[in-house]
Write an enzyme that holds these catalytic residues in place. Structure first.
Site, PDB file in Angstrom:
ATOM      1  N   LYS A   1      -9.079   9.444  63.563  1.00 54.50           N
ATOM      2  CA  LYS A   1      -9.722  10.455  64.437  1.00 54.50           C
ATOM      3  C   LYS A   1     -10.316  10.291  65.607  1.00 54.50           C
ATOM      4  O   LYS A   1     -10.552  11.284  66.507  1.00 54.50           O
ATOM      5  CB  LYS A   1     -10.479  11.321  63.360  1.00 54.50           C
ATOM      6  CG  LYS A   1      -9.826  11.634  62.223  1.00 54.50           C
ATOM      7  CD  LYS A   1      -8.252  12.146  62.166  1.00 54.50           C
ATOM      8  CE  LYS A   1      -7.726  12.197  60.542  1.00 54.50           C
ATOM      9  NZ  LYS A   1      -7.352  10.850  60.362  1.00 54.50           N
TER      10      LYS A   1
ATOM     11  N   SER B   1      -1.550  10.487  55.026  1.00 59.42           N
ATOM     12  CA  SER B   1      -1.859   9.365  55.947  1.00 59.42           C
ATOM     13  C   SER B   1      -0.637   8.986  56.302  1.00 59.42           C
ATOM     14  O   SER B   1       0.581   9.226  55.859  1.00 59.42           O
ATOM     15  CB  SER B   1      -2.527   8.370  54.968  1.00 59.42           C
ATOM     16  OG  SER B   1      -2.144   7.075  55.677  1.00 59.42           O
TER      17      SER B   1
END
Length: 553
Positions: A121, A469
């Site tokens: 992120k 993921s």
């Protein structure tokens, strides 16, 4: 200079006194002040070495005539936060990163920025901040980790560890073998070695034009990475002199290029959250229909882990992102006239690039598939879209129908999988894990890895309003929009409902009569978010759907 606001003139003498408290000389203060955003910390393997990269960046800035001033950014390790409450903070941290960089950059009137991210992120958070603040900026990541080796010499990475846990639960691997793998799966610092989210976004930073060639693939432990960091520091001074700003680079054409490279590489589905979020900050309209349109004409050229046996080091040796873009240019897919922070157009950058390994980077005319690595699905289950990493789905699962097995959270689904309660043909539904309902839209590597480790990835599908993921493989469909907490149809599904998946046709359907769905909708009351207070509480109140990038209103 922008920094004259804090350093020039009689009435800025107090400000200069504070700068001198930092040890800065008059000539350093008179030079352009370059903010160096460093996300180094001691808990994230992808960031533990970033002070080394930061020092190299500073050296480049000084060589170019600037004064580097370092400030920090937070970073969450998705692997360490995976599978428990900590994962709720991962995606939410993206907004904190962007907001904090905006605050620091504008409060102190930096002339330009060099951003040093590495993991999931942090890269998009910094790119969002670059677009928002819109002062000359260069991005240089910390680089990927080397792949590990198992006891047979096979290359492995973090995804191998999660799948190995499923194998132990299935009785096909011993705990001793698991322990051996644990010692070698993550052998160096750097972002985890496959085409997971961190490496996806670092590669796409090149395609967008905000990072220099090699940013996505030069290894964290390589001296080339230090040289790249020095070049990034030197180049930001050139970008500053020419006043090239992020929004000059982040054009609709640049985003179209990035989406094409995303499809060719088979990037993480998380890029479908981050690219729209960056585009919003840059003022570039984007919706999921553009993604499918670009995917339909872009071949998938790479099967990197978890979709295939290769890792980022193999991509780098094959020619890196530039070689992938060169292959795409053969088909006229890319806009080659866009500007980059290198000072060159994309066409100039890739003109001398060569594909040195056609097994790792398939040629334009011999792709893995003629369409891209990511697909957007719509239908009665996901009216505003859902996302799947098509390149990591077994051919026999591209079309699948089966009974719904409904779970209200990730933990309940994992328990059912590991206890052998999921049957071949089932469609696992995990809801209330979206941006608002989670809150935080947790990644679900644990259930998908358990499915793969137990040998069910060619027989079972998983659908969620949460996300996955980049290490996930199999028929894992996420980002279902609207999410259950926003009243989406995924909240109406009942145990045993027939679910139809057609990845090739782009459809995701609940095979229940519309009249019955309408009746369920009448009595449906979405569940409140699990975490009502603190930052996550504020996040849950403000966050939008996954189809808009899960940005804050």
């Amino acid at each position: 200079m922008r920094s004259d606001r804090v350093k020039a003139g009689l009435d800025r003498a107090p400000h200069r006194s504070l700068l001198k408290a930092l040890g800065l000389t008059d000539w350093e203060i008179a030079s352009p002040l370059i903010g160096v955003v460093n996300s180094a910390n001691g808990i994230v393997p992808g960031h533990v070495h970033l002070q080394r990269i930061c020092e190299a960046v500073k050296a480049g800035i000084r060589f170019g005539g600037g004064t580097p001033i370092e400030f920090p950014s937070i970073a969450v390790c998705d692997g360490i936060s995976m599978g428990h409450e900590g994962m709720r903070y991962s995606l939410a941290s993206r907004e904190l990163i962007a907001d904090s960089i905006e605050s620091m950059a504008l409060a102190h009137s930096f002339d330009a920025l060099v951003m040093i991210p590495n993991c999931d992120k942090v890269v998009p958070g910094m790119l969002m901040a670059a677009a928002r603040v819109n002062i000359p900026t260069v991005v240089v990541s910390g680089g990927p980790m080397l792949a590990g080796k198992d006891r047979t010499g096979k290359a492995v990475s973090l995804s191998s560890m999660f799948e190995a846990v499923g194998a132990v639960n299935a009785g096909t691997m011993s705990e001793e073998e698991l322990s051996d793998l644990e010692q070698s799966a993550c052998p160096t610092c750097g972002s985890c070695a496959g085409m997971f989210t961190a490496n996806s976004m670092n590669c796409l930073s090149e395609a967008l034009g905000l990072a220099l060639p090699g940013n996505g693939t030069i290894l964290a432990v390589a001296s080339d990475r230090d040289r790249l960091a020095k070049e990034a520091g030197r180049q930001v001074m050139e970008v500053l002199k020419r006043d090239i700003r992020p929004r000059d680079i982040l054009t609709p054409q640049a985003f179209a290029n990035a989406l094409a490279v995303d499809m060719a590489l088979g990037c993480s589905t998380n890029s479908m959250l981050h690219i729209p979020a960056i585009a919003k900050e840059a003022g570039v309209p984007m919706d999921l229909s553009l993604i499918n349109e670009i995917s339909s004409r872009t071949p998938n050229l790479c099967h990197l882990s978890p979709a295939g046996p290769y890792h980022i080091e193999d991509l780098h040796e094959a020619g890196g992102v530039s070689a992938v873009m060169a292959e795409l240019s053969r088909g006229g897919i890319l806009n080659l006239d866009v500007m980059t922070v290198s000072g060159k157009t994309l066409g100039e950058i890739i003109a001398s690039s060569k594909n040195r390994n056609p097994q790792v980077i398939r040629p334009w005319d011999d792709p893995w598939s003629t369409t891209g690595g990511i697909a957007v699905l719509t239908g009665s289950l996901a009216p505003r879209g859902a996302v799947v990493k098509r390149s990591a789905v077994a051919p026999e699962m591209l079309r699948h129908s089966g009974p719904a097995r409904v779970f209200e959270c990730e933990e309940d689904a994992v328990k059912a999988i590991t206890e052998g309660k999921i049957n071949r043909g089932d469609v696992i539904i995990i809801r209330y894990e979206g941006p608002k309902g989670g809150p935080g839209m947790r990644e679900m590597l644990a259930p998908t890895s358990s499915i793969a480790g137990m040998g069910l990835d060619r027989h079972v599908a998983l659908i969620t309003d949460g996300r996955f993921s980049g290490a996930t493989r199999g028929a894992a469909i996420g980002h279902v929009s609207p999410e259950a907490a926003a009243g989406g149809p995924i909240g109406l599904i009942e145990e045993g409902d027939a679910i139809s998946i057609d990845i090739e046709g782009g459809r995701l359907e609940i095979q229940v009569p519309e009249a019955e769905l309408a009746e369920r909708r009448e009595r449906f009351i979405p569940r409140e978010p699990r975490v009502p207070g603190g930052y996550l509480g504020r996040y849950a109140r403000l966050v939008t759907s996954a189809d808009t990038g899960a940005v804050l209103e």
